[in-house]
Scaffold this motif. Sequence first.
Motif, PDB file in Angstrom:
ATOM      1  N   ASP A  74       0.840  -1.232   0.002  1.00 21.67           N
ATOM      2  CA  ASP A  74       0.033  -0.051   0.119  1.00 21.67           C
ATOM      3  C   ASP A  74       0.789   1.356  -0.003  1.00 21.67           C
ATOM      4  OD1 ASP A  74      -2.136  -1.449   0.092  1.00 21.67           O
ATOM      5  OD2 ASP A  74      -2.210  -1.432   2.371  1.00 21.67           O
ATOM      6  N   HIS A  75       0.591   2.167  -0.918  1.00 22.45           N
ATOM      7  CA  HIS A  75       1.157   3.402  -0.940  1.00 22.45           C
ATOM      8  C   HIS A  75       2.746   3.088  -1.199  1.00 22.45           C
ATOM      9  CE1 HIS A  75      -2.686   5.254   0.141  1.00 22.45           C
ATOM     10  NE2 HIS A  75      -2.761   4.541   1.284  1.00 22.45           N
ATOM     11  N   PHE A  76       3.201   2.313  -2.002  1.00 25.73           N
ATOM     12  CA  PHE A  76       4.581   2.000  -2.067  1.00 25.73           C
ATOM     13  C   PHE A  76       5.332   3.557  -2.607  1.00 25.73           C
ATOM     14  CE2 PHE A  76       8.612   0.623  -4.195  1.00 25.73           C
ATOM     15  CZ  PHE A  76       8.931   0.004  -2.919  1.00 25.73           C
ATOM     16  N   LYS A  77       4.780   4.191  -3.389  1.00 25.88           N
ATOM     17  CA  LYS A  77       5.013   5.319  -4.244  1.00 25.88           C
ATOM     18  C   LYS A  77       5.616   6.287  -3.205  1.00 25.88           C
ATOM     19  CE  LYS A  77       4.343   8.706  -7.917  1.00 25.88           C
ATOM     20  NZ  LYS A  77       4.886   9.915  -7.062  1.00 25.88           N
ATOM     21  N   LYS A  78       4.640   6.529  -2.313  1.00 21.01           N
ATOM     22  CA  LYS A  78       5.079   7.441  -0.964  1.00 21.01           C
ATOM     23  C   LYS A  78       6.138   7.049  -0.172  1.00 21.01           C
ATOM     24  CE  LYS A  78       2.683   9.516   2.953  1.00 21.01           C
ATOM     25  NZ  LYS A  78       1.638   9.531   3.844  1.00 21.01           N
ATOM     26  N   VAL A  79       6.311   5.690  -0.222  1.00 18.37           N
ATOM     27  CA  VAL A  79       7.585   5.253   0.700  1.00 18.37           C
ATOM     28  C   VAL A  79       8.892   5.707   0.070  1.00 18.37           C
ATOM     29  CG1 VAL A  79       8.901   3.188   1.336  1.00 18.37           C
ATOM     30  CG2 VAL A  79       6.491   3.270   1.828  1.00 18.37           C
ATOM     31  N   ASN A  80       8.749   5.371  -1.349  1.00 19.80           N
ATOM     32  CA  ASN A  80      10.056   5.731  -2.223  1.00 19.80           C
ATOM     33  C   ASN A  80      10.343   7.223  -2.477  1.00 19.80           C
ATOM     34  OD1 ASN A  80      10.999   3.277  -3.045  1.00 19.80           O
ATOM     35  ND2 ASN A  80       9.727   3.254  -4.813  1.00 19.80           N
ATOM     36  N   ASP A  81       9.113   8.086  -2.355  1.00 22.26           N
ATOM     37  CA  ASP A  81       9.216   9.550  -2.429  1.00 22.26           C
ATOM     38  C   ASP A  81       9.728  10.198  -1.014  1.00 22.26           C
ATOM     39  OD1 ASP A  81       8.428   9.394  -5.122  1.00 22.26           O
ATOM     40  OD2 ASP A  81       6.410   9.893  -4.638  1.00 22.26           O
ATOM     41  N   THR A  82       9.379   9.391   0.008  1.00 21.15           N
ATOM     42  CA  THR A  82       9.654  10.103   1.292  1.00 21.15           C
ATOM     43  C   THR A  82      11.007   9.442   1.629  1.00 21.15           C
ATOM     44  OG1 THR A  82       7.258   9.967   1.852  1.00 21.15           O
ATOM     45  CG2 THR A  82       8.825  10.236   3.628  1.00 21.15           C
ATOM     46  N   PHE A  83      11.337   8.117   1.604  1.00 24.04           N
ATOM     47  CA  PHE A  83      12.452   7.724   2.221  1.00 24.04           C
ATOM     48  C   PHE A  83      13.778   7.278   1.157  1.00 24.04           C
ATOM     49  CE2 PHE A  83       8.912   6.550   4.995  1.00 24.04           C
ATOM     50  CZ  PHE A  83       9.307   7.123   6.079  1.00 24.04           C
ATOM     51  N   GLY A  84      13.381   7.559  -0.212  1.00 29.28           N
ATOM     52  CA  GLY A  84      14.362   7.131  -1.164  1.00 29.28           C
ATOM     53  C   GLY A  84      14.124   5.741  -1.671  1.00 29.28           C
ATOM     54  N   HIS A  85      14.710   5.210  -2.661  1.00 29.93           N
ATOM     55  CA  HIS A  85      14.528   3.852  -3.153  1.00 29.93           C
ATOM     56  C   HIS A  85      15.253   2.762  -2.866  1.00 29.93           C
ATOM     57  CE1 HIS A  85      12.501   5.327  -7.010  1.00 29.93           C
ATOM     58  NE2 HIS A  85      13.220   6.229  -7.014  1.00 29.93           N
ATOM     59  N   ILE A  86      16.344   3.415  -1.908  1.00 28.61           N
ATOM     60  CA  ILE A  86      17.104   2.232  -1.084  1.00 28.61           C
ATOM     61  C   ILE A  86      16.104   1.618  -0.088  1.00 28.61           C
ATOM     62  CG2 ILE A  86      18.950   1.698   0.369  1.00 28.61           C
ATOM     63  CD1 ILE A  86      20.704   3.784  -1.091  1.00 28.61           C
ATOM     64  N   ALA A  87      15.305   2.526   0.614  1.00 26.70           N
ATOM     65  CA  ALA A  87      14.461   2.305   1.739  1.00 26.70           C
ATOM     66  C   ALA A  87      13.338   1.483   0.817  1.00 26.70           C
ATOM     67  CB  ALA A  87      13.894   3.471   2.353  1.00 26.70           C
ATOM     68  N   GLY A  88      13.026   1.663  -0.285  1.00 25.04           N
ATOM     69  CA  GLY A  88      11.907   0.926  -0.856  1.00 25.04           C
ATOM     70  C   GLY A  88      12.557  -0.431  -1.134  1.00 25.04           C
ATOM     71  N   ASP A  89      13.499  -0.511  -1.682  1.00 22.87           N
ATOM     72  CA  ASP A  89      13.949  -1.943  -1.698  1.00 22.87           C
ATOM     73  C   ASP A  89      14.183  -2.595  -0.637  1.00 22.87           C
ATOM     74  OD1 ASP A  89      14.573  -1.520  -4.377  1.00 22.87           O
ATOM     75  OD2 ASP A  89      16.607  -1.093  -4.294  1.00 22.87           O
ATOM     76  N   ALA A  90      14.615  -1.973   0.726  1.00 27.86           N
ATOM     77  CA  ALA A  90      14.687  -2.680   1.759  1.00 27.86           C
ATOM     78  C   ALA A  90      12.993  -3.030   2.181  1.00 27.86           C
ATOM     79  CB  ALA A  90      14.990  -1.731   3.004  1.00 27.86           C
ATOM     80  N   VAL A  91      12.092  -2.429   2.164  1.00 26.85           N
ATOM     81  CA  VAL A  91      10.654  -2.800   2.191  1.00 26.85           C
ATOM     82  C   VAL A  91      10.347  -4.088   1.585  1.00 26.85           C
ATOM     83  CG1 VAL A  91       8.207  -1.905   1.980  1.00 26.85           C
ATOM     84  CG2 VAL A  91       9.955  -0.412   3.059  1.00 26.85           C
ATOM     85  N   ILE A  92      10.711  -3.914   0.453  1.00 24.72           N
ATOM     86  CA  ILE A  92      10.241  -4.912  -0.614  1.00 24.72           C
ATOM     87  C   ILE A  92      10.875  -6.439  -0.178  1.00 24.72           C
ATOM     88  CG2 ILE A  92      10.522  -6.095  -3.033  1.00 24.72           C
ATOM     89  CD1 ILE A  92      10.168  -3.467  -4.170  1.00 24.72           C
TER      90      ILE A  92
ATOM     91  N   ARG B   8       6.754   1.242   8.560  1.00 21.20           N
ATOM     92  CA  ARG B   8       5.791   0.569   8.396  1.00 21.20           C
ATOM     93  C   ARG B   8       4.991   0.741   7.172  1.00 21.20           C
ATOM     94  NH1 ARG B   8       4.422  -1.670  13.494  1.00 21.20           N
ATOM     95  NH2 ARG B   8       5.342  -0.727  15.347  1.00 21.20           N
ATOM     96  N   VAL B   9       4.593  -0.606   6.890  1.00 26.67           N
ATOM     97  CA  VAL B   9       3.775  -0.599   5.660  1.00 26.67           C
ATOM     98  C   VAL B   9       2.691  -1.724   5.957  1.00 26.67           C
ATOM     99  CG1 VAL B   9       5.870   0.021   4.047  1.00 26.67           C
ATOM    100  CG2 VAL B   9       5.220  -2.348   4.548  1.00 26.67           C
ATOM    101  N   THR B  10       1.753  -1.526   4.781  1.00 28.60           N
ATOM    102  CA  THR B  10       0.556  -2.597   4.948  1.00 28.60           C
ATOM    103  C   THR B  10       0.768  -3.083   3.529  1.00 28.60           C
ATOM    104  OG1 THR B  10      -1.027  -0.966   4.438  1.00 28.60           O
ATOM    105  CG2 THR B  10      -0.450  -1.528   6.766  1.00 28.60           C
ATOM    106  N   ILE B  11      -0.158  -4.052   3.182  1.00 30.78           N
ATOM    107  CA  ILE B  11      -0.560  -4.770   1.980  1.00 30.78           C
ATOM    108  C   ILE B  11      -2.040  -4.904   1.699  1.00 30.78           C
ATOM    109  CG2 ILE B  11       1.809  -5.851   1.914  1.00 30.78           C
ATOM    110  CD1 ILE B  11       0.433  -8.403   2.421  1.00 30.78           C
TER     111      ILE B  11
END
Length: 330
Positions: A195-213, A274-277
């Motif tokens: 959920d709202h993954f684009k916001k994760v990337n925009d807020t924390f950066g793509h390295i953080a996005g990769d860590a979430v994935i 924190r994220v949800t799916i």
Amino acid sequence: MNYPESLSDFHLTVQLIDNIDAGVVMLDREYRVMTWNTFMQAYSGISADQIMGESLFEAMPDLPQEWLQNKIQSTFKLGTRSFSCWEDRPYIFNFTNFSPVTGGMEAMYQNMTLTPLKALDGEYRHMCLTITDVSDIAKSKTHLRESNAQLTHLSITDKLTQLYNRGYWDSCLANEFDRCRHTQSAASLVMFDIDHFKKVNDTFGHIAGDAVIKSISSLLKKAKRQSDIAGRYGGEEFGVILPGTTADLAQYFTDRLRKRIEESLVKVDVRDIRVTISLGVCEWAPWMSSYEQWLECADSALYQSKRQGRNRCTLYQPTTEQCAAIREMS
């Protein structure tokens, strides 16, 4: 001094056997050692004087006695040569590998040839075991297999998550669809995304996005059964095939996975994310014409979860037309 020709021939034969680059052992019917060449002496540490006339299995108790005796007896019975390859049994005699070319392999890998020896009266009373060191071949083939296995793994695996990549996962879904159609057995398909993954990337950066994935992939691996087939379908979208599972049972899996992800923290530097799916579940049905339709139905249930507020799972409900098709089939 002139020696009889037969004695001279025997002397040459003994030299040949002793200097051949292979182990040569001759046994009688009681498995007593009648010939034990230099190769066998060097690798076993047992001299010919020590073992001649002794039982091979008493002198070397670590041999696979039952297997080797059966092999010898069947060769006597057939009266023809038989073989043992290192690929079936890596070694017969537990010899240490000293070859520098095959460094890293502790044991000498061996091929064995069994040759029944016919006496002058036509009876087979002795057996010749020829042991060949094939450690170099074994190392090359083993390395090739490992390399091929690694290449295969790389070709079907998503680099970031170590789940199956889309291409291979798609083929698994097609195979499961065909299996269900032929056996009329249950299976469920789960599609979910972050959920709202684009916001994760925009807020924390793509390295953080990769860590979430990566974190979600790790939780998915722990939650699924060994028989379940998980793959990364897209950037933040995942698919899981649940063989032998109805939609109701699949929902237990999705609820468990959803809660674990909701409760987990992804630590990136000093930040906790924190994220949800959101998930969609669709059970295979006989009215489906293709695995692509199965996938569309699961995706439809996923987007229904998103429309209803995210962080939830939706079971796919057939359309009016599909319900009519179900009635016709029944």
